[in-house]
Design an enzyme around this catalytic site. Structure first.
Site, PDB file in Angstrom:
ATOM      1  N   ASN A 248     -27.379 -23.185  17.904  1.00  0.00           N
ATOM      2  CA  ASN A 248     -26.708 -23.180  19.202  1.00  0.00           C
ATOM      3  C   ASN A 248     -27.597 -23.941  20.178  1.00  0.00           C
ATOM      4  O   ASN A 248     -28.678 -23.460  20.529  1.00  0.00           O
ATOM      5  CB  ASN A 248     -26.497 -21.738  19.670  1.00  0.00           C
ATOM      6  CG  ASN A 248     -25.788 -21.653  21.012  1.00  0.00           C
ATOM      7  OD1 ASN A 248     -25.681 -22.638  21.742  1.00  0.00           O
ATOM      8  ND2 ASN A 248     -25.320 -20.461  21.358  1.00  0.00           N
ATOM      9  N   PRO A 249     -27.200 -25.110  20.631  1.00  0.00           N
ATOM     10  CA  PRO A 249     -28.085 -25.939  21.467  1.00  0.00           C
ATOM     11  C   PRO A 249     -28.374 -25.347  22.842  1.00  0.00           C
ATOM     12  O   PRO A 249     -29.325 -25.766  23.500  1.00  0.00           O
ATOM     13  CB  PRO A 249     -27.320 -27.260  21.588  1.00  0.00           C
ATOM     14  CG  PRO A 249     -25.888 -26.897  21.372  1.00  0.00           C
ATOM     15  CD  PRO A 249     -25.898 -25.765  20.385  1.00  0.00           C
TER      16      PRO A 249
ATOM     17  N   GLY B 208     -31.799 -19.983  24.245  1.00  0.00           N
ATOM     18  CA  GLY B 208     -33.216 -20.086  24.578  1.00  0.00           C
ATOM     19  C   GLY B 208     -33.544 -21.234  25.503  1.00  0.00           C
ATOM     20  O   GLY B 208     -34.573 -21.891  25.350  1.00  0.00           O
TER      21      GLY B 208
ATOM     22  N   THR C 246     -23.718 -26.447  17.219  1.00  0.00           N
ATOM     23  CA  THR C 246     -22.407 -25.885  17.545  1.00  0.00           C
ATOM     24  C   THR C 246     -21.991 -26.312  18.955  1.00  0.00           C
ATOM     25  O   THR C 246     -22.833 -26.576  19.811  1.00  0.00           O
ATOM     26  CB  THR C 246     -22.426 -24.351  17.476  1.00  0.00           C
ATOM     27  OG1 THR C 246     -23.355 -23.841  18.440  1.00  0.00           O
ATOM     28  CG2 THR C 246     -22.836 -23.884  16.089  1.00  0.00           C
TER      29      THR C 246
ATOM     30  N   ASN D 144     -24.017 -13.943  13.531  1.00  0.00           N
ATOM     31  CA  ASN D 144     -22.782 -13.304  13.079  1.00  0.00           C
ATOM     32  C   ASN D 144     -21.783 -14.337  12.566  1.00  0.00           C
ATOM     33  O   ASN D 144     -21.140 -14.139  11.527  1.00  0.00           O
ATOM     34  CB  ASN D 144     -22.162 -12.499  14.222  1.00  0.00           C
ATOM     35  CG  ASN D 144     -20.789 -11.944  13.870  1.00  0.00           C
ATOM     36  OD1 ASN D 144     -19.777 -12.623  14.002  1.00  0.00           O
ATOM     37  ND2 ASN D 144     -20.760 -10.710  13.412  1.00  0.00           N
TER      38      ASN D 144
ATOM     39  N   TYR E 192     -25.588   2.408   3.474  1.00  0.00           N
ATOM     40  CA  TYR E 192     -25.024   3.357   4.432  1.00  0.00           C
ATOM     41  C   TYR E 192     -25.057   2.815   5.861  1.00  0.00           C
ATOM     42  O   TYR E 192     -26.039   2.197   6.282  1.00  0.00           O
ATOM     43  CB  TYR E 192     -25.804   4.676   4.407  1.00  0.00           C
ATOM     44  CG  TYR E 192     -25.499   5.554   3.225  1.00  0.00           C
ATOM     45  CD1 TYR E 192     -24.515   6.540   3.294  1.00  0.00           C
ATOM     46  CD2 TYR E 192     -26.204   5.408   2.030  1.00  0.00           C
ATOM     47  CE1 TYR E 192     -24.236   7.355   2.205  1.00  0.00           C
ATOM     48  CE2 TYR E 192     -25.931   6.215   0.933  1.00  0.00           C
ATOM     49  CZ  TYR E 192     -24.947   7.186   1.031  1.00  0.00           C
ATOM     50  OH  TYR E 192     -24.675   7.984  -0.055  1.00  0.00           O
TER      51      TYR E 192
ATOM     52  N   GLU F 197     -20.347  -9.068  20.378  1.00  0.00           N
ATOM     53  CA  GLU F 197     -19.217  -9.865  20.848  1.00  0.00           C
ATOM     54  C   GLU F 197     -17.933  -9.041  20.777  1.00  0.00           C
ATOM     55  O   GLU F 197     -17.842  -8.070  20.032  1.00  0.00           O
ATOM     56  CB  GLU F 197     -19.064 -11.134  19.989  1.00  0.00           C
ATOM     57  CG  GLU F 197     -20.303 -12.011  19.916  1.00  0.00           C
ATOM     58  CD  GLU F 197     -20.684 -12.639  21.245  1.00  0.00           C
ATOM     59  OE1 GLU F 197     -19.781 -12.808  22.102  1.00  0.00           O
ATOM     60  OE2 GLU F 197     -21.869 -12.958  21.436  1.00  0.00           O
TER      61      GLU F 197
END
Length: 305
Positions: free
Chosen positions: A10-11, A14, A41, A72, A218, A273
């Site tokens: 993700n550019p 951060g 992305t 995710n 679990y 999300e």
């Protein structure tokens, strides 16, 4: 034989630090014997699409650089497929819950070193209806905190932004009549929220699931019954210390399979999300994904948080 690695990043995460560091990352991986390429992305869903395409192109390693949302999406691109590649993680988000749970360094080059060293751990993931998650799934107004907290506030105060937004939302919270079936038990009644955890770190609360294990098959199920404002504030304070599990309004259980339904709308949160609305069927997929972890930390230290 050289391994093929694909970086999905993700550019904007951060403060664009990874984007600026990418040339050095590629050089470091190349010297370590990886044939590496990268993909940036642009919109929601891009990481899922690219992860699936990378798998079809037989990459040995996928590296997700971004926050929990990016991770995710990558998981959702590979979870259903056979011959899944090993997963490297470069935590670049505000909280990085999954990275915290694995004791991954937040420094980019140190995170690359973890991948180069090649020590791996198999971890559980969850499936909710038709989508996958690696850290948590939850329902209730308070669980909206992670995607309703302003980005500017997160950039200024970091994970503490979630606490600020959470306390701001407390007066608005309403209980919902809900039915939760888990393994051979049932909860039926009014609840403010429910949460399924795979790790010990959620929205910055590192002790929310104090006995979390990442590979036992679990979920940890937490249900918070209807409570007044003072009780709920007390529960949140206890949660910061890992002492909420004994509060009379808190149910704390372990389960492999969980089904949640309600006649009232309840929004779902999946790995921080928006995840749609109830009903939800949840299944733990034991040791489904192989991830790179620090080799100076024993598996037991990661698994037994």
């Amino acid at each position: 034989m050289r391994k093929r690695a694909r970086i999905i990043y993700n550019p904007t995460s951060g403060k664009e630090l990874f984007k600026r560091t990418l040339p050095d990352v590629l050089i470091k991986l190349e010297k370590a014997g990886f044939e590496t390429s990268a993909y940036a992305t642009e919109k929601v869903g891009d990481a899922t699409t690219e992860a699936a395409r990378s798998l079809e192109q037989n990459y040995d390693v996928l590296i997700a650089a971004g926050g929990d949302g990016t991770l995710n999406e990558v998981i959702n691109g590979i979870a259903e497929k056979p011959n899944r590649p090993s997963l490297g993680i470069i935590p670049m988000g505000t909280v990085n819950d999954f990275g915290r749970a694995l004791h991954l360094p937040t420094d980019i080059m140190s995170a690359i070193d973890v991948i180069i060293e090649g020590h791996m751990t198999r971890v559980d993931i969850g499936k909710m209806n038709s989508r996958y998650f690696i850290n948590l799934a939850a329902g209730g107004q308070l669980t909206q905190v992670s995607y309703e907290t302003p980005s500017k506030l997160k950039s200024i105060v970091g994970p503490f932004a979630y606490y600020i937004k959470g306390f701001e939302m407390l007066p608005q919270m309403k209980a919902v009549d809900i039915r939760i079936e888990y393994d051979d038990e049932v909860f039926q009644g009014e609840a403010l929220l429910f949460l399924l955890g795979l790790t010990n770190s959620m929205a910055g609360f590192e002790k929310l699931v104090p006995d979390a294990k990442l590979d036992d098959g679990y979920f940890t199920l937490i249900i918070v019954e209807k409570a007044n404002l003072a009780e709920l504030g007390h529960i949140m304070t206890l949660a910061s210390r890992g002492e909420h599990t004994k509060h009379p309004k808190v149910h704390y259980k372990k389960a492999k399979s969980i089904s949640v339904s309600s006649f009232t709308d309840m929004q779902l949160n999946v790995d921080g999300e928006y995840g749609g609305k109830l009903p939800g069927n949840f299944l733990n997929l034991k040791q489904h994904i192989e991830v790179f972890t620090p080799n100076d930390i024993k598996n037991e230290e990661i698994i037994e948080q």
